[in-house]
Design an enzyme around this catalytic site. Structure first.
Site, mmCIF file in Angstrom:
data_model
loop_
_atom_site.group_PDB
_atom_site.id
_atom_site.type_symbol
_atom_site.label_atom_id
_atom_site.label_comp_id
_atom_site.label_asym_id
_atom_site.label_seq_id
_atom_site.Cartn_x
_atom_site.Cartn_y
_atom_site.Cartn_z
ATOM 1 N N GLY A 47 2.558 -8.828 1.148
ATOM 2 C CA GLY A 47 1.971 -9.237 2.434
ATOM 3 C C GLY A 47 0.853 -10.249 2.349
ATOM 4 O O GLY A 47 0.713 -11.103 3.225
ATOM 5 N N GLU A 95 -5.880 -9.390 1.090
ATOM 6 C CA GLU A 95 -4.850 -8.503 1.640
ATOM 7 C C GLU A 95 -4.476 -8.952 3.048
ATOM 8 O O GLU A 95 -5.267 -9.609 3.731
ATOM 9 C CB GLU A 95 -5.412 -7.062 1.618
ATOM 10 C CG GLU A 95 -4.577 -5.993 2.257
ATOM 11 C CD GLU A 95 -3.230 -5.748 1.605
ATOM 12 O OE1 GLU A 95 -2.442 -6.701 1.456
ATOM 13 O OE2 GLU A 95 -2.934 -4.586 1.277
ATOM 14 N N ASP A 96 -3.266 -8.607 3.471
ATOM 15 C CA ASP A 96 -2.833 -8.995 4.813
ATOM 16 C C ASP A 96 -3.549 -8.206 5.906
ATOM 17 O O ASP A 96 -4.070 -8.771 6.857
ATOM 18 C CB ASP A 96 -1.296 -8.853 4.952
ATOM 19 C CG ASP A 96 -0.757 -7.496 4.507
ATOM 20 O OD1 ASP A 96 -1.544 -6.596 4.152
ATOM 21 O OD2 ASP A 96 0.484 -7.330 4.505
ATOM 22 N N ASP A 142 5.437 -7.519 7.243
ATOM 23 C CA ASP A 142 6.856 -7.242 7.459
ATOM 24 C C ASP A 142 7.091 -6.022 8.342
ATOM 25 O O ASP A 142 6.225 -5.171 8.502
ATOM 26 C CB ASP A 142 7.546 -6.991 6.123
ATOM 27 C CG ASP A 142 7.180 -5.617 5.534
ATOM 28 O OD1 ASP A 142 5.970 -5.367 5.358
ATOM 29 O OD2 ASP A 142 8.079 -4.796 5.301
ATOM 30 N N ARG A 176 8.368 -11.602 7.359
ATOM 31 C CA ARG A 176 7.196 -12.096 6.616
ATOM 32 C C ARG A 176 7.024 -13.601 6.761
ATOM 33 O O ARG A 176 5.921 -14.120 6.701
ATOM 34 C CB ARG A 176 7.338 -11.786 5.119
ATOM 35 C CG ARG A 176 7.282 -10.317 4.753
ATOM 36 C CD ARG A 176 7.174 -10.174 3.239
ATOM 37 N NE ARG A 176 7.490 -8.832 2.779
ATOM 38 C CZ ARG A 176 6.646 -7.812 2.762
ATOM 39 N NH1 ARG A 176 5.420 -7.963 3.199
ATOM 40 N NH2 ARG A 176 7.011 -6.636 2.320
ATOM 41 N N ASP A 230 -5.335 -1.079 7.392
ATOM 42 C CA ASP A 230 -4.867 -0.175 8.436
ATOM 43 C C ASP A 230 -5.598 1.160 8.251
ATOM 44 O O ASP A 230 -6.728 1.319 8.686
ATOM 45 C CB ASP A 230 -3.348 -0.064 8.292
ATOM 46 C CG ASP A 230 -2.687 0.741 9.380
ATOM 47 O OD1 ASP A 230 -3.256 0.842 10.475
ATOM 48 O OD2 ASP A 230 -1.587 1.274 9.145
ATOM 49 N N THR A 231 -5.008 2.119 7.566
ATOM 50 C CA THR A 231 -5.727 3.372 7.287
ATOM 51 C C THR A 231 -6.829 3.134 6.251
ATOM 52 O O THR A 231 -7.803 3.877 6.195
ATOM 53 C CB THR A 231 -4.781 4.454 6.720
ATOM 54 O OG1 THR A 231 -4.308 4.037 5.437
ATOM 55 C CG2 THR A 231 -3.614 4.706 7.648
ATOM 56 N N GLY A 232 -6.655 2.109 5.405
ATOM 57 C CA GLY A 232 -7.635 1.798 4.367
ATOM 58 C C GLY A 232 -7.383 2.542 3.066
ATOM 59 O O GLY A 232 -8.097 2.332 2.091
HETATM 60 P P1 IMP Z 1 -3.268 1.165 4.553
HETATM 61 O O1 IMP Z 1 -3.381 1.791 3.207
HETATM 62 O O2 IMP Z 1 -2.817 2.136 5.601
HETATM 63 O O3 IMP Z 1 -4.516 0.415 4.983
HETATM 64 O O4 IMP Z 1 -2.056 0.192 4.436
HETATM 65 C C1 IMP Z 1 -2.158 -1.160 4.457
HETATM 66 C C2 IMP Z 1 -0.770 -1.754 4.278
HETATM 67 O O5 IMP Z 1 0.131 -1.257 5.268
HETATM 68 C C3 IMP Z 1 -0.817 -3.235 4.488
HETATM 69 O O6 IMP Z 1 -0.990 -3.925 3.288
HETATM 70 C C4 IMP Z 1 0.542 -3.519 5.093
HETATM 71 O O7 IMP Z 1 1.495 -3.749 4.074
HETATM 72 C C5 IMP Z 1 0.940 -2.268 5.807
HETATM 73 N N1 IMP Z 1 0.693 -2.351 7.257
HETATM 74 C C6 IMP Z 1 -0.252 -1.729 7.985
HETATM 75 N N2 IMP Z 1 -0.209 -2.066 9.283
HETATM 76 C C7 IMP Z 1 0.819 -2.945 9.385
HETATM 77 C C8 IMP Z 1 1.375 -3.685 10.499
HETATM 78 O O8 IMP Z 1 0.921 -3.629 11.655
HETATM 79 N N3 IMP Z 1 2.423 -4.487 10.199
HETATM 80 C C9 IMP Z 1 2.949 -4.607 8.947
HETATM 81 N N4 IMP Z 1 2.454 -3.944 7.892
HETATM 82 C C10 IMP Z 1 1.394 -3.121 8.109
HETATM 83 MG MG MG Z 2 0.781 -4.858 2.172
#
Ligand code: IMP
Ligand code: MG
Length: 178
Positions: free
Chosen positions: A42, A97-98, A157, A163, A101-103
Site C-alpha cells: 500500500g 505507510e498508506d 486496495d 491500488r 487504521d487500528t494502528g
Molecule cells: P492497522 O493495523 O489496522 O492500522 O492496519 C493498517 C493497514 O490496513 C493499512 O496498511 C492498510 O493496508 C489496511 N487498511 C486499513 N484501512 C483501509 C482502507 O480504508 N482501505 C484499504 N486498506 C485499509
Molecule cells: Mg497496508
C-alpha cells in the site's frame, strides 16, 4: 453486488500535499541522510512520490507487513511477509505507510525498528483514520485525516484491486437489481 468508487481526494490534491510533506521532512532532516522504509504494498505509490520530493539524501528499503486478509476488517494478526534488506543501526528512519487504521501494524513495527537500533524512528502516513484507533501510534507526518470509510486507490486496495487508481476514493457496494 456491484462495486463503485466515489472520489474523495483528487490526484492533483494528493500531489500538492506530497510536495508540502516533502518540504517539511526535508527541513526537519536537513543535514542528515534519511532512510525511507516503504511499507508494501500500500505505501509504495505514496512512498515513491514522496521520495521524489525530498531534497536531502535518501536511502530506500521495503518491508511487507499486514494485518488484513481479503476483507475490510482487521484480523489483529501481524504477518511479516518481506523483511528489510539492510540493518537500521544508527540510522534516521522514516516509515512510510498508506493508512493508519487500528494502528496495530504500526505500533508493533515502530517498536521493532527501535529495538533493531535505529537512531530515530518516525512515521509518515498518507491517511489517518483516527476513529478506529486501538493501539496508540504517533503520526509525525500525515497527509489527510479521513472519516471511518473504506477507501481505495493510490496504493490502497480492496481484495488486492484498485491500488493503481491515481486518486483516493470511497468504495461503495450496491445490491444488483433482479
Ligand atoms: P492497522 O493495523 O489496522 O492500522 O492496519 C493498517 C493497514 O490496513 C493499512 O496498511 C492498510 O493496508 C489496511 N487498511 C486499513 N484501512 C483501509 C482502507 O480504508 N482501505 C484499504 N486498506 C485499509
Ligand atoms: Mg497496508
Amino acid at each position: 453486488m456491484t462495486e463503485s468508487v466515489r472520489e474523495l481526494i483528487s490526484e492533483e490534491e494528493i500531489g500538492k500535499r506530497i510536495r508540502e510533506l516533502g518540504e517539511q521532512i526535508s527541513r526537519d532532516y536537513a543535514g542528515s541522510t534519511i532512510k525511507l522504509i516503504i511499507i508494501l504494498k500500500g505505501g509504495c505509490f505514496f512512498g515513491c512520490e514522496l521520495a521524489k520530493r525530498l531534497s536531502i539524501p535518501v536511502e530506500l528499503d521495503f518491508m511487507a507487513v499486514s494485518s488484513y486478509g481479503n476483507s475490510t476488517e482487521s484480523s489483529g494478526v501481524l504477518n511479516v511477509q518481506k523483511d528489510l534488506d539492510d540493518h537500521v543501526i544508527g540510522q534516521d528512519v522514516l516509515v512510510v505507510e498508506d493508512i493508519i487504521d487500528t494502528g496495530r501494524t504500526m505500533s508493533y513495527l515502530l517498536e521493532e525498528l527501535k529495538r533493531r537500533g535505529a537512531k530515530s524512528v518516525s512515521l509518515c502516513a498518507l491517511l489517518d483514520k483516527p476513529d478506529r484507533r486501538v493501539a496508540e501510534v504517533p503520526i509525525d507526518y500525515c497527509g489527510y485525516r479521513i472519516p471511518d470509510k473504506f477507501v481505495v486507490g493510490y496504493g490502497l486496495d480492496y481484495a488486492q484491486r484498485y491500488r493503481n487508481l491515481p486518486y483516493i476514493g470511497i468504495i461503495e457496494f450496491l445490491e444488483d437489481e433482479e
